[in-house]
Write a protein that holds these residues in place. Sequence first.
Motif, PDB file in Angstrom:
ATOM      1  N   LEU A   1      28.414  71.026  42.792  1.00 26.09           N
ATOM      2  CA  LEU A   1      28.493  70.247  43.922  1.00 26.09           C
ATOM      3  C   LEU A   1      26.901  70.277  44.835  1.00 26.09           C
ATOM      4  CD1 LEU A   1      30.071  68.065  45.970  1.00 26.09           C
ATOM      5  CD2 LEU A   1      30.930  70.187  47.066  1.00 26.09           C
TER       6      LEU A   1
ATOM      7  N   PHE B   1      29.180  67.279  34.250  1.00 26.96           N
ATOM      8  CA  PHE B   1      30.176  67.136  35.186  1.00 26.96           C
ATOM      9  C   PHE B   1      31.305  66.794  34.457  1.00 26.96           C
ATOM     10  CE2 PHE B   1      26.416  66.140  37.565  1.00 26.96           C
ATOM     11  CZ  PHE B   1      26.492  66.683  38.811  1.00 26.96           C
ATOM     12  N   TYR B   2      32.417  66.406  35.204  1.00 26.34           N
ATOM     13  CA  TYR B   2      33.832  66.198  34.744  1.00 26.34           C
ATOM     14  C   TYR B   2      34.305  67.440  33.804  1.00 26.34           C
ATOM     15  CZ  TYR B   2      32.334  61.667  36.270  1.00 26.34           C
ATOM     16  OH  TYR B   2      31.647  60.746  37.026  1.00 26.34           O
TER      17      TYR B   2
ATOM     18  N   SER C   1      24.191  68.555  42.834  1.00 22.95           N
ATOM     19  CA  SER C   1      24.302  67.209  42.730  1.00 22.95           C
ATOM     20  C   SER C   1      23.617  66.697  44.297  1.00 22.95           C
ATOM     21  CB  SER C   1      25.737  66.569  42.456  1.00 22.95           C
ATOM     22  OG  SER C   1      26.612  66.978  43.504  1.00 22.95           O
TER      23      SER C   1
ATOM     24  N   TYR D   1      27.578  59.250  46.556  1.00 17.94           N
ATOM     25  CA  TYR D   1      26.545  59.215  45.963  1.00 17.94           C
ATOM     26  C   TYR D   1      25.758  57.863  45.593  1.00 17.94           C
ATOM     27  CZ  TYR D   1      27.840  64.102  44.653  1.00 17.94           C
ATOM     28  OH  TYR D   1      28.170  65.194  44.654  1.00 17.94           O
TER      29      TYR D   1
ATOM     30  N   LEU E   1      29.222  59.579  39.765  1.00 21.37           N
ATOM     31  CA  LEU E   1      28.146  60.506  39.078  1.00 21.37           C
ATOM     32  C   LEU E   1      28.436  60.278  37.640  1.00 21.37           C
ATOM     33  CD1 LEU E   1      28.173  63.755  40.761  1.00 21.37           C
ATOM     34  CD2 LEU E   1      26.406  61.940  40.969  1.00 21.37           C
TER      35      LEU E   1
ATOM     36  N   TRP F   1      34.010  63.273  41.625  1.00 18.05           N
ATOM     37  CA  TRP F   1      32.779  62.920  41.186  1.00 18.05           C
ATOM     38  C   TRP F   1      32.551  61.201  41.152  1.00 18.05           C
ATOM     39  CZ3 TRP F   1      30.536  67.005  42.297  1.00 18.05           C
ATOM     40  CH2 TRP F   1      30.780  68.123  41.646  1.00 18.05           C
TER      41      TRP F   1
ATOM     42  N   MET G   1      38.488  67.635  40.585  1.00 15.33           N
ATOM     43  CA  MET G   1      37.034  67.219  40.885  1.00 15.33           C
ATOM     44  C   MET G   1      36.443  65.989  39.978  1.00 15.33           C
ATOM     45  SD  MET G   1      35.829  68.833  43.420  1.00 15.33           S
ATOM     46  CE  MET G   1      34.018  68.402  43.072  1.00 15.33           C
ATOM     47  N   SER G   2      37.258  66.052  38.914  1.00 18.29           N
ATOM     48  CA  SER G   2      36.644  64.706  37.922  1.00 18.29           C
ATOM     49  C   SER G   2      36.808  63.505  38.728  1.00 18.29           C
ATOM     50  CB  SER G   2      37.463  64.634  36.795  1.00 18.29           C
ATOM     51  OG  SER G   2      37.262  65.846  36.027  1.00 18.29           O
TER      52      SER G   2
END
Length: 361
Positions: free
Chosen positions: A81, A278-279, A84, A150, A164, A145, A141-142
């Motif tokens: 986090l 990520f993911y 990013s 963003y 993302l 994102w 968190m997936s």
Amino acid sequence: RMTQIKRAVNFLGVSRLVVIGFLLVLMVSVFPLGINPGMIYSDCLVRIGMNGFLVLAMMVSIVCGAGLNFGLPIGILCGLLGGSIAVQFNWSGLAGFWGACIVSVPFALIAGYFYAALLNNVKGSEMTVGNYMAFSIVSLMSIAWLVLPYNNPKIVWPITGVGLRTTMTLEENYDKVLDNFLRIDFKQMGILQDNPYWKDFSVSTGLLLVFAVGCLLMWLFMKTKAGVIMRCSGVNPGFSRTLGVNNNRVRTIGIVASTVIAAVGINIYSQSYGFYQFYSAPLMMAFPAMAAILIGGATPKKASVFNVVLGVILFQCLLTLATPVANAVINAGSISEVVRIIVQNGIILYALTKIRANGGK
């Protein structure tokens, strides 16, 4: 001399001597197999530096009495986090990298505190609960994102402009900024260029220095009053309670510290790797760190900086050397990824089988 050999065997343990012996065989075998030793040994040094902080995070969790930190992905997500956010605002260079680490810390402090509160309520089942907690947070968190605001074109999905991407490159930010700091590169320096074995050798000095400083600071902390109390509380909470130590508070400090170190560690890992992932990428990252510290001689109740250093060297060097050696021996095009998975999970399994043996010493 025999007494010294017995002491060395007792200190390292038979299991670690077996691993060390296997590693030495792999290191020597690169020469007759025609593998470039300078390049492969350089890669070993890079992997040691980029994974070291994640293993240090595992050590703090063990010392404070919370056992192996299967919730390491929680700290990793905090680091992702912060990273990013740094890329969102186009931070670059050493200042950008350390800025990403600093931004990650507040998220890790908050997440670590709540994670510690949870573990303090499930004593005896920390590893199981931590594992499920990590899996749940990674899934949560997936979604995050995808919905966080963003808008930097190079990190969001190009068609929708929202969410993302799975992989975020650091090429224009701080790709290998620590690796290249004070780097010793034989090719650039013109050293041993007539030697086919060592002409491609290099040392990522900055990366290894950061890991060395982290280990030194951890070692110094363990010598302080707070470090001694934490170690005592982790090994024998009943005895430390009689001394007036608040075990829950000590565990909270340790788990928060582990989460913060993991957040910084994933930024170190990613700048060396060249990407943020990520993911579902953080899902299994606790297992290599766990295997490394167990191979280094730690147990679920005891760990030291020596275990961290030895473990990360053994695990990462084995992982790095096994794949090219297997490719050279078997000579099949698609075998590399299969060998990597077999070796990594084989070492993890071997480390887990040695928990009881290590604990019995």
